[in-house]
Structure formats: C-alpha cells, structure tokens
Scaffold this motif. Structure first.
Motif, short mmCIF file in Angstrom:
data_model
loop_
_atom_site.label_atom_id
_atom_site.label_comp_id
_atom_site.label_asym_id
_atom_site.label_seq_id
_atom_site.Cartn_x
_atom_site.Cartn_y
_atom_site.Cartn_z
N LYS A 7 0.84 -1.19 0.01
CA LYS A 7 0.07 0.11 -0.17
C LYS A 7 0.80 1.21 0.05
O LYS A 7 1.70 1.12 0.70
N LYS A 8 0.54 2.31 -0.70
CA LYS A 8 1.26 3.43 -0.90
C LYS A 8 0.29 4.38 -1.16
O LYS A 8 -0.41 4.45 -2.25
N GLY A 9 -0.07 5.43 -0.23
CA GLY A 9 -1.06 6.48 -0.20
C GLY A 9 -2.18 5.82 -0.59
O GLY A 9 -2.77 4.80 0.21
N ASP A 10 -3.14 6.27 -1.68
CA ASP A 10 -4.13 5.55 -1.92
C ASP A 10 -4.42 4.20 -2.78
O ASP A 10 -5.33 3.70 -2.91
N TRP A 11 -3.17 4.05 -3.04
CA TRP A 11 -3.22 2.93 -3.79
C TRP A 11 -2.70 1.42 -3.12
O TRP A 11 -1.80 1.60 -2.27
N LEU B 74 -7.85 3.24 -3.83
CA LEU B 74 -8.85 3.17 -3.00
C LEU B 74 -9.82 4.64 -2.97
O LEU B 74 -10.88 4.67 -2.29
N ALA B 75 -8.90 5.69 -3.39
CA ALA B 75 -9.68 6.92 -3.10
C ALA B 75 -10.86 7.09 -3.98
O ALA B 75 -12.03 7.65 -3.85
N GLU B 76 -10.82 6.28 -5.07
CA GLU B 76 -11.88 6.27 -6.10
C GLU B 76 -12.53 4.82 -6.15
O GLU B 76 -13.80 5.03 -6.58
N ASP B 77 -12.09 3.89 -5.50
CA ASP B 77 -12.69 2.58 -5.53
C ASP B 77 -12.41 1.78 -4.20
O ASP B 77 -11.60 1.08 -4.15
N VAL B 78 -13.12 2.22 -3.16
CA VAL B 78 -12.76 1.76 -1.85
C VAL B 78 -13.07 0.22 -1.86
O VAL B 78 -12.65 -0.32 -0.95
N GLY B 79 -13.97 -0.24 -2.83
CA GLY B 79 -14.38 -1.71 -2.83
C GLY B 79 -13.50 -2.44 -3.59
O GLY B 79 -13.56 -3.80 -3.94
N GLN B 80 -12.41 -2.07 -4.18
CA GLN B 80 -11.35 -2.62 -4.93
C GLN B 80 -12.05 -3.31 -5.91
O GLN B 80 -11.79 -4.56 -6.37
N GLN B 81 -12.74 -2.82 -7.01
CA GLN B 81 -13.57 -3.55 -7.91
C GLN B 81 -12.82 -3.29 -9.38
O GLN B 81 -13.25 -4.26 -10.24
#
Ligand code: NG6
Ligand code: CA
Length: 522
Positions: free
Chosen positions: A446-450, A480-487
């Motif tokens: 994990k790095k930042g939102d990624w 994760l910032a745009e896609d919290v559910g990892q879709q």
C-alpha cells in the motif's frame, strides 16, 4: 582603549546574555523533556477478528457498541488504521516486536503446541517499557507459541510471555478453538490437578478420548470445517487433549474471567506506571458469549460476543475511573485481523448476518489480501490529553513500538516501526506513506491511496469461509480513493503506477515479485 573597554563590556554583556539565553533554553528543553516523558499507564485492547464494520461507530446497526463508540468519539479515530496481517499470530508478532511478520517465517497461525516465535533476546514493546520503569502484563490471548517444542504442560511452561518482557502473564495459549483449553498464569496451568496431567497432541488422538468427528452426540456446538478433534464443554476443538479436567476453562465465563484479572491488576498495580496488554478472544470462534448477552444483537452469537466485548471495554474504563487513573492512562484499541462469519462452526453467524457489513465498505475479510483483511477498527483514547478527532492518515499496529517509545522517552526504534506518536495523540496528520500487508504468507503493498497485489496462484475464494482471498495470476492495482471496494483493477491501464509500486514494494520486501508465486494456501 575606551572603545576596547566598551567592546569588552559589550562582549561581556553579550556573553552574559548568551549565557542566560542558554540557561533558559536548556531549562525549557529539560522542562519540556520532562513534560514529554511523563509515564502514563498504557493499555492496548486488542480484539480477535473484529471487522472494520463491526462497530456501530463505523456504521453497524444490527448491534450496538456504545463503549467503543464513546471512546472512539472522545479520542482519535483512525479511518486508516491497519493490522499488519489478515491473521492472528503474524499481527500479534508485529504489534509486540515492531517487526514485519513476513520477516519471521514462523509467524503463521500457530498450533497450541508451537514453540515461542519471539526471540528471548529480541526487543519487544513490553521490554522497552520495562526498561523505562513500567510494570508489564498480558491478560488474554497469546498465540505466539510457548516453550521450545515438546512442552510439558504439567511443569513450568517456558519460554513464554514472561521471557519476552511481561512481568505478569495470564493467558490462553493459542486460540479459543485450540487445545490446550486451560489458562496459564506465569507459565503454570491454572488449577491443574497433578493427578490428572495434561497431554496435548496435534497429530493423533489419545486412546479412548471422544472427538467431534466420532462423537457428534456429545456436541453442543457443531463443527462445519476443521474443529473436529477433542471435545471440551461440548465444543469440538482443533487438536487433541487428554486430562487436566479441573483446569479446563469455562467458555461462557472467559470474558468475565479475563476482565476480572484485568480489574484486579489495575487495582493492585496502580501506584507505578503499567503497560497492560488486553487481547480479548471475541469475536473469534467458538463464539460463546455469556448467556446474559444472548440476543443483545440481531446477529446471533457473533454479534452478541461483540456486545460482550464492548461491555468489557466499558468496565475497563469504569475501573480506571473508579481508581482515579483514567486521566493518566492511554488506551489503544484495535483488532488483529478482519472479520469472518463462518470460521468452522455452525453458529448461525452467516445465517443471521442479514445486511450487516462486518468488513464495512471494504472487500474481503480475514485471510484476505484485499483491504478488509487488515483494515480494522483503530482508535486512541486518553481523557484530557487526546482531543476528539478523526484522522485519515495511514497508521499500522507495527508503529506502536517506536511511537510508545517516543511517549516514554525511550530511544528504542526498529526499522519497520515508525515513530508516529504525534499522529496517535492527534497532534499531527503525518502518518505512514507506505506499508506491506500480509495474508496467509502472501504480501501486498500500500502506498498512499494505492494498493498493489502481486500475482498469486490459488483459489479466488475460500469457499469454506466464503471470503475472497485476493489471489489472481495477474497483477492487481487499485486506487482506494476512487474505488474503496477494490472493484477496478487498474494494473493494465496504469503500468507506470504499477511499476512504481512494484519498485517500492521490492525495496522493502527484498524479493522479485515480478514472478508468479505458487503458494500453499490455508
Ligand atoms: C484456522 C481455523 C480457524 C481459526 C484460524 C486462526 C480451521 C479450519 N480454521 O486454521 O477457525 O482458528 O485458524 O484464527 O481450523 S486467528 O484469528 O487466530 O488467526
Ligand atoms: Ca484473529
């Protein structure tokens, strides 16, 4: 001459001023140092398998956790607080040692007979605090191994918690679903009758002893997968055990039992700073809340066990208040890994779950490399010292060692554990930029939102527990910032980001993750 004299006088005055300035500066620093080196009591309340969404302050509505909510709201709530691993032993290893669990190959879910995996010469959180004058205790779940292999449970069991920094220990050895089902106090099985010695074996049964597999008629709780060996209190366990009848714990009383120990400890040790590690067993299987909590949630025994744990937390706070030390106690609350509903017993947790989201908005759960495996409830509470607040900064349980060292004025740090005291105290926004997360021997980054998950062969879903594990033979990359559910896997769309993540990951992990890993998965 006059000028010289004047100059001399000026110099002298300057010197005097400088001296005075230095004096006051030193005084300020030393006073300040004292200020930052006050030694509050420190309590870590650590849940077992409590998910991000299992607390009402994170949106749960089918159960209420008023004490967790109140403390989270009055303290610093971390929306991005992490366990290092999606299972218990590795997370606990990292919490106590400040070392990533994947650096220690033995940091996997341990059998009840496994040897201690923390080196007795290794730095640990309790050791560091002991060096700073703390009394240190663990009362609750251990699961980091005991002895050197071939433990004789009828003698002093060592090395264990007392050899890695705890002055006092009162533990359950592994998990509530694993034998031996007895409490161990400072290395001795509590209540053991020497005429009824305990034997434990994880390979084969003892002759004539009933098992969950062969004696379903003796069971009060049915096993779904695994958990079909020795039967204790009508509950089939993992592993075989013989003897030690008088010492066997009562499952429904376990929470009260640990809480009583915690309260006794606080009342008798409050005159000197203490570190108390309170790892509760809830809501891990078997879920055996005391009958007075039955039906208090809409979720069956799993929800009721969480309500019970919440009550325990409230009682802990009440005790500190009654003893007049609440204002002098830092409490840190988190969970060792994400949630699971059916983890091996038929206890209605899946049937009664309805629309409850134990993982909150996150994908996966316990055992998973997806977010919910490690993204857990996380707050700090210190009445009068920590102002109510909420933070989106990333923080890991790995950081407790260095951060608490900062708090007590210790120089101890580890390479992996970041000194984030100010963040934990709500005085700074600066958290982690990156970290490696782990799930059943696999790691991701994990790095930042990624989030980047390297390729892993293996089942996408653990169909027994119905949890997506995060395996994919291709790289996965999520924002994760745009896609919290990892879709939305962005790996193919954003090769630059993928490359950047991979390089940063390998810099920590030190291995070539461009290749497909073949792994045995639990
Ligand atoms: C698994 C158990 C599970 C639980 C877990 C440890 C089976 C089939 N499953 O192997 O029930 O005990 O280990 O959980 O035996 S943990 O939270 O301590 O990591
Ligand atoms: Ca756990």
């Amino acid at each position: 001459m006059e000028l010289q004299l004047n100059n001399g006088t000026t110099m002298l005055l300057k010197f005097k001023f400088t001296g005075l300035f230095l004096f006051f500066t030193l005084c300020f620093i030393s006073c300040n140092k004292k200020e930052t080196q006050i030694k509050p009591n420190i309590i870590i309340v650590y849940m077992d398998d409590l998910g991000y969404g299992d607390v009402s302050y994170n949106g749960a509505s089918k159960l209420q956790t008023p004490n967790m909510d109140a403390m989270a709201m009055a303290g610093m709530r971390f929306n991005n607080g992490y366990a290092t691993s999606a299972t218990c032993t590795p997370s606990r290893y990292a919490l106590l040692t400040g070392v990533y669990p994947w650096r220690e190959k033995r940091a996997k879910i341990l059998a009840g007979t496994a040897p201690l995996i923390i080196g007795t010469d290794q730095m640990t959180l309790p050791k560091m605090l002991k060096q700073e004058g703390y009394q240190t205790a663990i009362i609750g779940k251990w699961h980091l191994g005991l002895g050197n292999g071939n433990v004789n449970w009828n003698q002093l069991v060592s090395p264990g918690p007392n050899q890695v920094g705890f002055d006092y220990s009162y533990i359950l050895a592994a998990t509530q679903d694993r034998v031996p089902t007895v409490y161990i106090e400072d290395g001795n099985v509590v209540g053991l009758d020497p005429n009824d010695p305990i034997e434990v074996n994880y390979q084969k049964n003892f002759e004539g002893e009933p098992t969950g597999l062969e004696n379903p008629e003796l069971l009060t709780m049915k096993w779904h997968h695994g958990h079909n060996s020795s039967i204790v209190n009508g509950i089939p366990r993992i592993g075989f055990m013989k003897g030690g009848d008088a010492a066997k714990w009562s499952d429904i009383d376990m929470a009260d039992h640990f809480l009583n120990g915690i309260q006794k400890y606080i009342k008798t040790r409050k005159d000197k700073p203490f570190f108390l590690y309170y790892p509760m067993q809830q809501p891990h299987v078997p879920r055996t809340p005391h009958p007075r909590f039955e039906g208090l949630s809409e979720l069956g025994p799993r929800g009721d066990a969480i309500v019970e744990a919440d009550w325990c937390l409230g009682e802990l706070k009440n005790t500190l208040e009654a003893e007049g030390i609440l204002e002098n106690t830092l409490i840190i609350f988190s969970s060792d890994n994400g949630p699971v509903l059916n983890d091996g017993y038929y206890d209605d947790s899946d049937v009664k779950n309805g629309d409850h989201l134990p993982s909150g908005p996150y994908r996966g759960g316990k055992y998973s490399l997806f977010e919910a495996g490690t993204h857990v409830p996380f707050f700090t509470y210190w009445k009068g010292k920590i102002q109510p607040g909420v933070s989106d900064s990333m923080v890991s349980q790995l950081d407790f060692l260095s951060s608490l060292a900062q708090l007590v004025g210790s120089d101890v740090r580890t390479e992996d554990s970041l000194p984030l005291l100010e963040l934990l105290m709500g005085q700074s926004d600066e958290g982690r930029n990156e970290m490696v997360i782990e799930a059943t021997s696999r790691t991701a980054f994990k790095k930042g939102d990624w989030v980047m998950i390297p390729p892993y062969e293996g089942p996408a879903l653990n169909d027994k527990v119905q949890i997506e594990l995060g395996n994919n033979i291709n790289f996965q990359l999520y924002n994760l910032a745009e896609d919290v559910g990892q879709q939305n896997n962005l790996a193919a769309l954003n090769p630059e980001k993928l490359q950047e993540m991979l390089i940063a990951f390998e810099a920590i992990r030190g291995e070539d993750y461009g290749k497909i890993e073949k792994l045995e998965l639990k």
